[in-house]
Motif scaffolding. Structure first.
Motif, PDB file in Angstrom:
ATOM      1  N   LEU A  25       1.208  -0.931  -0.202  1.00  0.00           N
ATOM      2  CA  LEU A  25      -0.140   0.170   0.101  1.00  0.00           C
ATOM      3  C   LEU A  25       1.011   1.093   0.082  1.00  0.00           C
ATOM      4  O   LEU A  25       0.303   1.869  -0.711  1.00  0.00           O
ATOM      5  CB  LEU A  25      -1.360  -0.009   1.160  1.00  0.00           C
ATOM      6  CG  LEU A  25      -1.908  -1.032   1.339  1.00  0.00           C
ATOM      7  CD1 LEU A  25      -2.943  -0.934   2.559  1.00  0.00           C
ATOM      8  CD2 LEU A  25      -2.516  -0.349   0.024  1.00  0.00           C
ATOM      9  N   SER A  28       2.591   2.005  -3.327  1.00  0.00           N
ATOM     10  CA  SER A  28       1.381   2.850  -4.370  1.00  0.00           C
ATOM     11  C   SER A  28       1.099   3.983  -4.379  1.00  0.00           C
ATOM     12  O   SER A  28       0.468   4.861  -5.024  1.00  0.00           O
ATOM     13  CB  SER A  28      -0.055   2.198  -4.749  1.00  0.00           C
ATOM     14  OG  SER A  28      -0.629   2.196  -3.073  1.00  0.00           O
ATOM     15  N   ALA A  72      -3.844  -8.766  -1.561  1.00  0.00           N
ATOM     16  CA  ALA A  72      -3.259  -7.455  -1.974  1.00  0.00           C
ATOM     17  C   ALA A  72      -4.255  -7.332  -3.261  1.00  0.00           C
ATOM     18  O   ALA A  72      -5.088  -6.455  -4.047  1.00  0.00           O
ATOM     19  CB  ALA A  72      -2.224  -7.313  -2.591  1.00  0.00           C
ATOM     20  N   SER A  73      -5.011  -8.053  -3.848  1.00  0.00           N
ATOM     21  CA  SER A  73      -5.814  -8.265  -5.070  1.00  0.00           C
ATOM     22  C   SER A  73      -6.745  -7.751  -4.980  1.00  0.00           C
ATOM     23  O   SER A  73      -8.087  -7.523  -5.685  1.00  0.00           O
ATOM     24  CB  SER A  73      -5.479  -9.120  -6.379  1.00  0.00           C
ATOM     25  OG  SER A  73      -6.362 -10.734  -6.205  1.00  0.00           O
ATOM     26  N   PHE A  75      -7.633  -6.180  -1.925  1.00  0.00           N
ATOM     27  CA  PHE A  75      -7.974  -5.161  -1.353  1.00  0.00           C
ATOM     28  C   PHE A  75      -7.775  -3.814  -2.920  1.00  0.00           C
ATOM     29  O   PHE A  75      -8.711  -2.721  -2.478  1.00  0.00           O
ATOM     30  CB  PHE A  75      -6.484  -4.708  -0.457  1.00  0.00           C
ATOM     31  CG  PHE A  75      -6.537  -5.685   1.213  1.00  0.00           C
ATOM     32  CD1 PHE A  75      -8.052  -6.078   1.415  1.00  0.00           C
ATOM     33  CD2 PHE A  75      -5.318  -5.280   1.653  1.00  0.00           C
ATOM     34  CE1 PHE A  75      -8.064  -6.475   2.669  1.00  0.00           C
ATOM     35  CE2 PHE A  75      -6.005  -6.339   2.641  1.00  0.00           C
ATOM     36  CZ  PHE A  75      -6.617  -7.035   3.076  1.00  0.00           C
ATOM     37  N   THR A  76      -7.840  -4.100  -3.875  1.00  0.00           N
ATOM     38  CA  THR A  76      -7.333  -2.766  -5.054  1.00  0.00           C
ATOM     39  C   THR A  76      -8.816  -3.051  -5.899  1.00  0.00           C
ATOM     40  O   THR A  76      -8.930  -2.627  -6.223  1.00  0.00           O
ATOM     41  CB  THR A  76      -5.920  -3.040  -5.283  1.00  0.00           C
ATOM     42  OG1 THR A  76      -5.870  -4.188  -5.438  1.00  0.00           O
ATOM     43  CG2 THR A  76      -4.691  -2.510  -4.553  1.00  0.00           C
ATOM     44  N   ASN A  78      -8.920  -4.738  -7.963  1.00  0.00           N
ATOM     45  CA  ASN A  78      -8.402  -5.485  -9.453  1.00  0.00           C
ATOM     46  C   ASN A  78      -8.329  -6.807  -9.213  1.00  0.00           C
ATOM     47  O   ASN A  78      -7.266  -7.302  -9.132  1.00  0.00           O
ATOM     48  CB  ASN A  78      -7.013  -4.890  -9.660  1.00  0.00           C
ATOM     49  CG  ASN A  78      -6.332  -4.558 -10.815  1.00  0.00           C
ATOM     50  OD1 ASN A  78      -7.240  -5.214 -11.461  1.00  0.00           O
ATOM     51  ND2 ASN A  78      -5.591  -3.471 -10.953  1.00  0.00           N
TER      52      ASN A  78
ATOM     53  N   ASP B  92      -5.596   0.234 -14.663  1.00  0.00           N
ATOM     54  CA  ASP B  92      -4.253   0.547 -14.702  1.00  0.00           C
ATOM     55  C   ASP B  92      -2.902   1.899 -14.886  1.00  0.00           C
ATOM     56  O   ASP B  92      -2.503   2.766 -14.455  1.00  0.00           O
ATOM     57  CB  ASP B  92      -2.755  -0.533 -14.792  1.00  0.00           C
ATOM     58  CG  ASP B  92      -3.480  -1.323 -15.988  1.00  0.00           C
ATOM     59  OD1 ASP B  92      -3.731  -0.705 -16.790  1.00  0.00           O
ATOM     60  OD2 ASP B  92      -2.541  -2.245 -16.199  1.00  0.00           O
TER      61      ASP B  92
END
Lengths: 172, 129
Positions: A25, A28, A72-73, A75-76, A78, B92
């Protein structure tokens, strides 16, 4: 294995996953350092992968990386990114493991993370070229190579200083 | 874990001379590869969408290309011999961040939309024709 060691293991793995997610995090938030290579990052989460391999062992390090990629994917939000991050992270960790187990001490930590960063970016470019069905994406490799050289050296040095300043009571 | 190895890290040096030679050598190699790969100015740009070539546009003209993909769009601008992605709705935004490209073999990839731009030179055009 008794209950106490299982609990100890679980706590350690979750701690490393938590640190890796915080690194992810934080990363980013900072602007891209390697502006010349599109999408290249410093790979701070790889510091945690390397340290997990050194301090927790091979199996636990793989667990940490898989859980980190999944969370991570999520949470985002994505999930498409999982297609890129999971195979390349696992390939990088496999490289680290092989180098650490068989040739470590002939080569330094920095070199291990350098080679694994190369593998990481190469696998990611291969996936991208499969996705767009065009092998010309691989022409970007020298560009990604320079970025991964910088990232790999940075990650290696950070891991080195982390292990160096860790009190020995933590792992003995 | 292996306590012996951790101690080796703790009391070893961060960099070894052989590693440094290996890393510097590979970095030099990639710089040469870059100079060799991107040494010609491009003539035109190929636009690939979902694995098929949909258009080849000359870089000598100033135009804009509008692509509709799924629920979003992509705006490609060609101006003064360079091509770049001006607008993209993908999550992205890597294609936008790639910036302007103008030399042969340079590429822009938009993975979520499956769009791929590639600059080609005169010799490549001959092969196609």
């Amino acid at each position: 294995m008794n209950n106490q060691t299982v609990t100890k293991k679980t706590v350690r793995i979750s701690l490393f996953v938590a640190i890796a997610l915080i690194m992810f995090l934080l990363e980013s938030l900072i602007p891209p350092i390697f502006a010349f290579a599109p999408g290249a990052k410093l790979g701070l989460a790889n510091v945690v992968s390397l340290c997990a391999l050194i301090l927790l062992g091979i199996i636990d390090a793989f667990l940490v990386v898989i859980i980190r990629c999944l969370l991570a994917s999520f949470f985002t939000g994505n999930v498409v990114a999982l297609m890129y991050s999971l195979p390349s992270s696992l390939a990088a960790l496999t490289t680290m493991t092989i180098l650490y187990v068989f040739v470590f001490d002939k080569i330094s930590l920095m070199c291990i993370s350098f080679v694994s960063a190369l593998v990481f970016n190469f696998v990611q470019l291969c996936i991208a070229s499969v996705v767009v069905a065009n092998a010309h994406v691989l022409f970007m490799f020298p560009l990604m190579f320079l970025a991964s050289a910088g990232a790999g050296i940075f990650v290696g040095l950070v891991s080195y200083y982390f292990v160096r300043h860790l009190p020995s009571s933590v792992y003995r | 874990m292996n306590v012996k190895k951790i101690d080796k890290i703790k009391y070893g040096r961060p960099i070894k001379i052989l590693d440094l030679a290996f890393i510097v050598g590979l970095v030099m190699l990639s710089i040469f590869a870059l100079l060799f790969l991107f040494n010609k100015k491009g003539e035109s740009v190929q636009v690939w969408k979902q694995g098929t070539l949909i258009k080849t546009v000359s870089l000598n003209q100033n135009t804009q290309l509008h692509l509709d993909i799924y629920d979003g769009h992509l705006l490609i601008v060609i101006e003064n011999g360079a091509v770049w992605v001006e607008e993209a709705d993908c999550p992205d935004q890597i294609c936008k961040k790639t910036g302007k490209i103008s030399r042969v073999n340079q590429t822009i990839v938009c993975a979520p939309y499956n769009v791929f731009l590639r600059v080609i030179g005169e010799s490549d055009l001959d092969i196609l024709n």
